[in-house]
Design a protein around this motif. Structure first.
Motif, PDB file in Angstrom:
ATOM      1  N   LYS A 199      33.799  13.531 -12.931  1.00 39.01           N
ATOM      2  CA  LYS A 199      34.947  14.066 -12.187  1.00 39.01           C
ATOM      3  C   LYS A 199      36.185  14.219 -13.064  1.00 39.01           C
ATOM      4  CE  LYS A 199      38.106  13.135  -8.365  1.00 39.01           C
ATOM      5  NZ  LYS A 199      38.456  12.246  -7.218  1.00 39.01           N
ATOM      6  N   LYS A 200      36.579  13.151 -13.735  1.00 38.54           N
ATOM      7  CA  LYS A 200      37.777  13.202 -14.570  1.00 38.54           C
ATOM      8  C   LYS A 200      37.649  14.270 -15.648  1.00 38.54           C
ATOM      9  CE  LYS A 200      40.606  10.343 -17.658  1.00 38.54           C
ATOM     10  NZ  LYS A 200      40.734   9.010 -18.318  1.00 38.54           N
ATOM     11  N   ALA A 201      36.461  14.387 -16.225  1.00 33.34           N
ATOM     12  CA  ALA A 201      36.245  15.364 -17.294  1.00 33.34           C
ATOM     13  C   ALA A 201      36.335  16.797 -16.770  1.00 33.34           C
ATOM     14  CB  ALA A 201      34.888  15.124 -17.950  1.00 33.34           C
ATOM     15  N   LEU A 202      35.780  17.051 -15.611  1.00 33.05           N
ATOM     16  CA  LEU A 202      35.849  18.389 -15.021  1.00 33.05           C
ATOM     17  C   LEU A 202      37.298  18.804 -14.778  1.00 33.05           C
ATOM     18  CD1 LEU A 202      32.908  18.059 -12.470  1.00 33.05           C
ATOM     19  CD2 LEU A 202      32.975  19.670 -14.381  1.00 33.05           C
ATOM     20  N   LEU A 203      38.119  17.878 -14.299  1.00 34.55           N
ATOM     21  CA  LEU A 203      39.527  18.175 -14.037  1.00 34.55           C
ATOM     22  C   LEU A 203      40.307  18.345 -15.339  1.00 34.55           C
ATOM     23  CD1 LEU A 203      40.175  15.661 -11.112  1.00 34.55           C
ATOM     24  CD2 LEU A 203      39.824  18.132 -10.937  1.00 34.55           C
TER      25      LEU A 203
END
Length: 440
Positions: free
Chosen positions: A309-313
């Protein structure tokens, strides 16, 4: 079930509820996208870029303050998943991402507001719905990779490194429906940054995937003119991921330093989508391998979402790197197809302005000389403020013939080559300006 009946069912059902962690069928995914779009029309727009071989719609959900059309100054970003039908985690991640973006916007959460206020985001959860329908659930060895015609879609794009004989063959080949849909999509939207999600490894891979075995080869890697930017982008995803940056190896996979790799250095491939995006659509794209297992067990999906999640954002935020602006002629009219080149970065196809006279150049902070005009720009780090540095260029009207100096746009070159003619354009600006192997 037709899209009309699905839409009626969605309207009856009301607002979207919490998205389950499971593998949704293509029809369930379609229903979910229709529901999200119907419930949030102010920030979402659902559209199809075409159909698969078997006639299934290739749905894209656009999210942003102006989801239906481009806004000058707002960069276009895209995520694509499930290009290989049996690599399925990307479908789950992108549906969850949609769910979180919309929920965050409704709840006035700062992170979502910042992204949607500054970026138009396009999400294609499945590029290969026919392959998904046939996919087996084995972690590595299963059917469903190819489309219904048995073609690997990530080998079916025009390739800039093909020889002359191969170029002629490419002109004559019939491209797969899904590939033609994506090529058409790239013609209608001026994407700046992109990633396509795969499975079978844990690494962020960047162009080039192929090579002429010429000057682009450096220490076994096929290096683009924007290699520093690509390495940065890959590191952003890898280091924002829960474990990718450690470079741990999957079974039957090599370890990757910092969890990133040059595509060619990992293994060469011809006809890949990320090279096509970069060379002909001036869109910087990564291939994100997001799980060792191509079809992870359902029980692992919540943890895998938390890992990514953090990486996608963080990756989406990188669309605001560098500098953006417009090119105008002496009358203040936006100039389409004007070459905007950065000194020392000679792309096979020059980066050009779009129909609005806009350009976007993803660059790391530093000083750069642009060939549009004799300017040196000091470029800051844009993602912190969700906006690249803005700089417009005003061009003088010039001509090779001094007696024709008042003719506007007399020396504009043609647009980039279309897929029907995949030979890269001459990179010299002619607008006269002041200066085991498991397949992954």
């Amino acid at each position: 079930m037709s899209s009309l009946f699905l839409l009626l069912a969605v309207l009856i059902a009301g607002p979207a509820s919490m998205l389950e962690f499971r593998y949704h069928s293509n029809s369930e995914m379609e229903q979910y996208l229709l529901q999200i779009n119907a419930s949030n029309p102010e920030v979402t727009h659902l559209y199809s870029i075409g159909q698969s071989v078997k006639g299934q719609q290739l749905w894209v959900l656009a999210l942003g303050l102006s989801p239906r059309r481009h806004t000058v100054g707002i960069p276009e970003f895209k995520y694509v998943a499930n290009m290989h039908g049996n690599e399925v985690l990307g479908r789950v991640l992108l549906l969850q991402l949609i769910n979180d973006l919309v929920r965050g916007y409704r709840d006035n959460e700062t992170w979502s507001l910042q992204l949607l206020n500054s970026t138009r985001i396009h999400i294609l959860p499945t590029m290969n719905p026919d392959g998904f329908d046939e996919a087996g659930t084995h972690c590595q060895y299963s059917q469903g990779r190819f489309n219904y015609n048995g073609v690997d879609l990530n080998r079916n794009f025009p390739d800039a490194f093909a020889g002359l004989r191969r170029q002629q063959q490419l002109r004559e080949e019939k491209r797969e429906a899904e590939v033609r849909a994506v090529i058409g999509w790239l013609r209608t939207e001026s994407f700046v940054l992109s990633a396509n999600l795969h499975g079978g490894a844990l690494v962020a891979s960047y162009p080039y995937d192929n090579s002429n075995k010429d000057s682009e080869l450096v220490d076994g890697a096929s290096v683009t003119p924007d290699n520093d930017v690509f390495v940065h982008l890959a590191r952003v995803y890898s280091h924002s991921h829960a474990s990718m940056h450690r470079g741990d190896r999957c079974d039957d996979s090599m370890p990757f330093l910092e969890g990133i790799t040059n595509g060619y250095q990992w293994y060469p491939l011809s006809g890949g989508m990320q090279d096509y995006n970069y060379v002909w659509a001036q869109c910087l794209e990564l291939t994100l391998e997001v799980s060792c297992c191509k079809f992870p067990p359902v029980r692992e999906l919540p943890a895998l979402w938390a890992d990514n999640k953090k990486a996608l954002l963080a990756f989406m935020q990188q669309v605001h790197l560098g500098v953006k602006g417009r090119v105008f002629d002496a009358s203040g009219v936006p100039v389409q197809n004007a070459v905007v080149e950065v000194k020392g970065r000679r792309n096979m196809c020059p980066f050009r302005t779009d129909q609005h006279g806009e350009y976007y150049r993803l660059l790391l902070p530093g000083k750069y000389s642009f060939t549009v005009k004799t300017n040196t720009l000091n470029v800051p780090y844009g993602p912190d403020n969700y906006s690249a540095m803005k700089h417009d260029f005003l061009l003088r009207r010039v001509s090779a013939d001094p007696t024709q100096s008042n003719l506007p746009h007399a020396n504009l070159t043609p647009a980039d080559p279309t897929p029907a003619d995949p030979t890269p354009a001459d990179p010299t600006p002619t607008f006269l300006l002041p200066q085991k192997k498991i397949l992954i």
